[in-house]
Design an enzyme around this catalytic site. Sequence first.
Site, PDB file in Angstrom:
ATOM      1  N   THR A  61       0.802  -1.217   0.000  1.00 34.14           N
ATOM      2  CA  THR A  61       0.000   0.000   0.000  1.00 34.14           C
ATOM      3  C   THR A  61       0.840   1.274   0.000  1.00 34.14           C
ATOM      4  OG1 THR A  61      -0.162  -0.092   2.407  1.00 34.14           O
ATOM      5  CG2 THR A  61      -1.959  -1.110   1.147  1.00 34.14           C
ATOM      6  N   CYS A  62       2.161   1.148  -0.022  1.00 30.96           N
ATOM      7  CA  CYS A  62       3.070   2.301   0.008  1.00 30.96           C
ATOM      8  C   CYS A  62       3.154   2.938  -1.384  1.00 30.96           C
ATOM      9  CB  CYS A  62       4.450   1.835   0.472  1.00 30.96           C
ATOM     10  SG  CYS A  62       5.742   3.087   0.354  1.00 30.96           S
ATOM     11  N   ASP A  63       2.828   4.219  -1.469  1.00 35.76           N
ATOM     12  CA  ASP A  63       2.862   4.919  -2.758  1.00 35.76           C
ATOM     13  C   ASP A  63       4.255   4.932  -3.373  1.00 35.76           C
ATOM     14  OD1 ASP A  63       0.149   5.482  -2.697  1.00 35.76           O
ATOM     15  OD2 ASP A  63       0.415   7.463  -1.805  1.00 35.76           O
TER      16      ASP A  63
END
Length: 104
Positions: free
Chosen positions: A8-10
């Site tokens: 979920t880390c951009d």
Amino acid sequence: MVVYGIKTCDTCRKALKSLPGARLHDIRAEGLPDDVAQAALERFGDALINRKSATWRGLSEAVRAEAPLALIGAHPAVMKRPLIDAGGTLYLGWGREVQTALLG
């Protein structure tokens, strides 16, 4: 090429999009392999911990004092991301220097 990070880390997503053929190893779901963790600690030292993260700010002083690898094992989101293994060479983050080294 393996990108160690969180799905979920951009920043991890940006790196994956720019690195065709790279695969994500989600450290939150799968953990950080011991050999990779040790090599990263030797190469980057305390820079492996993201002291600007919300997770870090939410930790008590006692927890923050733990050894970096123990801290990452218990709280994977405190690791600076992504950690990229490109043929045995480790890169940390997705800044301009890392992008230049990996993308040319």
